[in-house]
Design an enzyme around this catalytic site. Structure first.
Site, PDB file in Angstrom:
ATOM      1  N   ARG A  61       0.801  -1.227   0.000  1.00  0.00           N
ATOM      2  CA  ARG A  61       0.000   0.000   0.000  1.00  0.00           C
ATOM      3  C   ARG A  61       0.832   1.273   0.000  1.00  0.00           C
ATOM      4  O   ARG A  61       0.564   2.216  -0.748  1.00  0.00           O
ATOM      5  CB  ARG A  61      -0.931   0.043   1.234  1.00  0.00           C
ATOM      6  CG  ARG A  61      -2.224  -0.671   1.049  1.00  0.00           C
ATOM      7  CD  ARG A  61      -2.683  -1.267   2.355  1.00  0.00           C
ATOM      8  NE  ARG A  61      -1.745  -2.309   2.753  1.00  0.00           N
ATOM      9  CZ  ARG A  61      -1.865  -3.587   2.411  1.00  0.00           C
ATOM     10  NH1 ARG A  61      -2.911  -3.983   1.749  1.00  0.00           N
ATOM     11  NH2 ARG A  61      -0.958  -4.482   2.752  1.00  0.00           N
ATOM     12  N   THR A  62       1.846   1.325   0.859  1.00  0.00           N
ATOM     13  CA  THR A  62       2.565   2.592   0.988  1.00  0.00           C
ATOM     14  C   THR A  62       3.275   2.933  -0.316  1.00  0.00           C
ATOM     15  O   THR A  62       3.155   4.046  -0.828  1.00  0.00           O
ATOM     16  CB  THR A  62       3.555   2.527   2.165  1.00  0.00           C
ATOM     17  OG1 THR A  62       2.835   2.106   3.334  1.00  0.00           O
ATOM     18  CG2 THR A  62       4.183   3.884   2.423  1.00  0.00           C
ATOM     19  N   LYS A  90      25.730  -4.297  -2.892  1.00  0.00           N
ATOM     20  CA  LYS A  90      27.191  -4.195  -3.027  1.00  0.00           C
ATOM     21  C   LYS A  90      27.795  -3.523  -1.812  1.00  0.00           C
ATOM     22  O   LYS A  90      29.005  -3.301  -1.752  1.00  0.00           O
ATOM     23  CB  LYS A  90      27.539  -3.391  -4.281  1.00  0.00           C
ATOM     24  CG  LYS A  90      27.021  -3.977  -5.578  1.00  0.00           C
ATOM     25  CD  LYS A  90      27.393  -3.074  -6.747  1.00  0.00           C
ATOM     26  CE  LYS A  90      26.686  -3.489  -8.023  1.00  0.00           C
ATOM     27  NZ  LYS A  90      26.804  -2.459  -9.064  1.00  0.00           N
ATOM     28  N   ARG A 111      11.456   3.816   3.179  1.00  0.00           N
ATOM     29  CA  ARG A 111      11.109   2.824   4.209  1.00  0.00           C
ATOM     30  C   ARG A 111      12.363   2.038   4.520  1.00  0.00           C
ATOM     31  O   ARG A 111      13.038   1.526   3.614  1.00  0.00           O
ATOM     32  CB  ARG A 111      10.005   1.887   3.733  1.00  0.00           C
ATOM     33  CG  ARG A 111       9.820   0.694   4.666  1.00  0.00           C
ATOM     34  CD  ARG A 111       8.594  -0.108   4.375  1.00  0.00           C
ATOM     35  NE  ARG A 111       7.397   0.632   4.717  1.00  0.00           N
ATOM     36  CZ  ARG A 111       6.167   0.131   4.639  1.00  0.00           C
ATOM     37  NH1 ARG A 111       5.991  -1.123   4.244  1.00  0.00           N
ATOM     38  NH2 ARG A 111       5.111   0.860   4.957  1.00  0.00           N
ATOM     39  N   HIS A 139       5.480   5.690  11.516  1.00  0.00           N
ATOM     40  CA  HIS A 139       4.959   5.600  10.149  1.00  0.00           C
ATOM     41  C   HIS A 139       4.016   6.793   9.988  1.00  0.00           C
ATOM     42  O   HIS A 139       2.789   6.640   9.947  1.00  0.00           O
ATOM     43  CB  HIS A 139       4.236   4.260   9.973  1.00  0.00           C
ATOM     44  CG  HIS A 139       3.960   3.874   8.560  1.00  0.00           C
ATOM     45  ND1 HIS A 139       4.043   4.762   7.497  1.00  0.00           N
ATOM     46  CD2 HIS A 139       3.573   2.679   8.017  1.00  0.00           C
ATOM     47  CE1 HIS A 139       3.724   4.124   6.375  1.00  0.00           C
ATOM     48  NE2 HIS A 139       3.445   2.868   6.672  1.00  0.00           N
TER      49      HIS A 139
END
Ligand code: NCD
Length: 303
Positions: A61-62, A90, A111, A139
């Site tokens: 969703r986000t 890497k 995120r 959040h």
């Protein structure tokens, strides 16, 4: 941006959204009216602008709502939803990744699994960073959309009793929402197993904690349920807590209660409840699109 030595509260949210603590009630009112307008409008104020979605943890969703919000507003998105295919594997540092991506984008939606990731990113970035979840921390954009959902569905926020149930310890949506709700005149009830109680710093004197929903269900105007954040528990912790809400619970709940969940649900709400008009979780997803559109316009909509 100036050096990031001061508290996150001092950083204007238009520069970096790190915590809900950066918003005043007036800011929230403005974002919500903008969301109202954008939900019915067909304007493209972000034409020519680009954001990067930089996700070190899974998201449906986000990431897709920021993507949808940006494209509906005329802008474009560089989606890095799977950092495993990027130079992160890497060994590139978060700071270097941010300094690279800011060369291509007007804002970065981040995120990350570390609680301090947004602050680290914001300390090196010259474009706005938007916290899309930092570990078990916060959040903030989810909390804004949760609050918008409550305001839309209940008509107001003041005067409500909000019950939060589930993983209150690691659930970052809960942490941000609790902080945001403190700006309003609400009664908070927390329902969780002992192991997943809300951290003390989020508690106020008038709150009550429970292990059974039945103790608070009849007074609840908003029931906000979350899943157990298994990925944040150590392997040997077994949680004995079955808190799926049942049809019988809904029969005992108020007719005007709303049932919310940030999603994904993994058994807390059976799908047979989806047709109950009080089940607001998919409407909540839609409200999230409008709130994220509003945030993007407010943050990068003017030159
Ligand atoms: C939440 C999250 O990522 O914290 N998901 C979301 O953004 N709607 C909730 C969760 O994962 O349980």
């Amino acid at each position: 941006m100036d050096s990031f030595s001061s508290s996150k509260m001092d950083v204007p949210w238009r520069q970096a959204v790190i915590s809900v603590e950066q918003f005043s009630r007036q800011d929230i009112d403005e974002i919500f009216s903008l969301a109202d307008r954008l939900s019915v409008g067909r304007t493209m104020p972000l034409t020519g602008k680009t954001i990067t979605n930089l996700f070190y943890e899974p998201s449906t969703r986000t990431s897709s709502s920021f993507y949808a919000a940006m494209t509906r507003l005329g802008g474009s998105v560089i989606p890095i939803n799977e950092v495993n295919y990027s130079s992160v594997t890497k060994g590139e540092t978060l700071e270097d990744t941010i300094r690279t991506l800011e060369c291509y984008a007007d804002a970065i939606v981040l995120r990350h699994y570390d609680d301090d990731a947004t602050e680290r990113a914001a300390s090196v970035a010259s474009v706005p960073i938007i916290n899309a979840g930092n570990g078990a921390g916060e959040h903030p954009t989810q909390a804004l959309l949760d609050l918008y959902t409550i305001a839309k569905e209940q008509g107001n926020v003041d005067g409500l009793t909000v019950t939060l149930m589930g993983d209150l310890k690691f659930g970052r949506t809960v942490h941000s929402l609790v902080k945001l709700l403190r700006m309003y005149d609400v009664v908070l009830r927390f329902v969780s197993p002992e192991e997943l109680k809300v951290p003390r710093e989020y508690l106020n004197q008038n709150d009550t904690e429970h292990t059974k929903l039945s103790e608070v269900l009849s007074e609840t105007d908003v029931l906000y349920i979350t899943r157990v954040q298994k990925e944040r528990l150590s392997d040997n912790v077994a949680i004995d807590f079955s808190y799926a809400i049942t049809k019988t619970d809904m029969d005992q709940a108020r007719d005007d209660m709303i049932l919310m969940h940030p999603l994904p649900r993994v058994g807390e709400i059976p799908s047979e409840l989806d047709s109950d008009p009080r089940a607001a979780y998919f409407r909540q997803v839609r409200y999230g699109l409008y709130v994220r559109m509003a945030l993007l316009v407010a943050m990068i909509g003017r030159d």
